[in-house]
Scaffold this motif. Sequence first.
Motif: not given
Length: 409
Positions: A339, A343, A346, A383-384
């Motif tokens: 994860r 994150a 990006r 962020q997700s």
Amino acid sequence: MHAWPASEVPALPGSGRDLRIHDTATGGRVTLVPGPVARIYVCGITPYDATHMGHAATYNAFDLVQRVWLDTKRQVHYVQNVTDIDDPLLERAVRDGEDWTALAERETALFREDMTALRMLPPRHYVGAVESIPKIVPLVERLRDAGAAYELEGDIYFSVAADPAFGSVSGLDAEAMRLLSAERGGDPERPGKKNPLDPMLWMAARPGEPSWDGASLGPGRPGWHIECVAIALDHLGMGFDLQGGGSDLVFPHHEMGASHAQALTGEHPYAQAYVHAGMVALDGQKMSKSRGNLVFVSALRREGVDPAAIRLSLLSHHYRADWEWTDAVLTEAVDRLARWRAAVSRPDGPSADALVEEVREALADDLDAPRALAAIDAWAAAQSAEGGTDEGAPGLVSRTADALLGVAL
């Protein structure tokens, strides 16, 4: 003896906070405010088996201490020993029909590999017991000549009565000390000792065992506690900032070491704070070489587990807590690493300025790594879910995880 290569520690904007940490000797929090160079001594391995998760958890705790201090723009003078001569090492060598020096060298090399893979910052001085014998012998002679040590059938024992502050590290009563002494390498039942708790400083040569020139002490080898004292006094001096190790070292090792040093110098304290990491269990019992219930860092690496995930599994528990290793602990760490990496991959994201301060504050508060992880988890979740427009945020989060937690994203 050489340590392992250092991974680069990224610089972060601003400056970190002074460390507030639990001190075993006082039973409460103390704020450590070292000078420009922070001094730390951490007890190292007895190299007769590979690095297990209990070892890794301990060294991870004191790696965090280093990183907190580096973030305050201090230098860190970190010293660690290797007990490359001791009864367990000799016993394992006999059991396996192997030369004890070859066994020690192989397991020390593997330990270095594991520490490198886990991005543990190396000590400035990594010192073996054997190479320290020329410095140990004069200390034992000084204690003996000052009446703080005595001979028993050729062996030299330290008299705990020589240190008025004896007992101030562990805070244990005499019976608890006696039980732990018998369990952890002492010989409280030996006839002729002035006090059952008196620890050995110099063991006279035994048939079939290695020995070294002890000058006026006669041939033999050093006791466990005086080894660390000689190394610490040589490289750090009295009153260094932090003595660290696993909680199983509080007594007798750290108690006796402090008394040796205080009797030698007439000064107090040996260390400003005594800090201890919790124990890691497997199948309901503390991981230990004697039980053989071990999960090895090197075995996990051979199975293809990312060392960053191993490190995250350690960080998910508070350093002072006793906890149990399970497959679920590792699975959670692998998922968290995925994860986080997604994150920060990006090109932009939510601002991370507040995150840096959250992680700093968590670690300054008795090395609260789980709270630091939660802060990065929250940023990754945002962020997700929503993303952001700060082009520098992913890079700042990545540098924060690396600099303060030792996790390379």
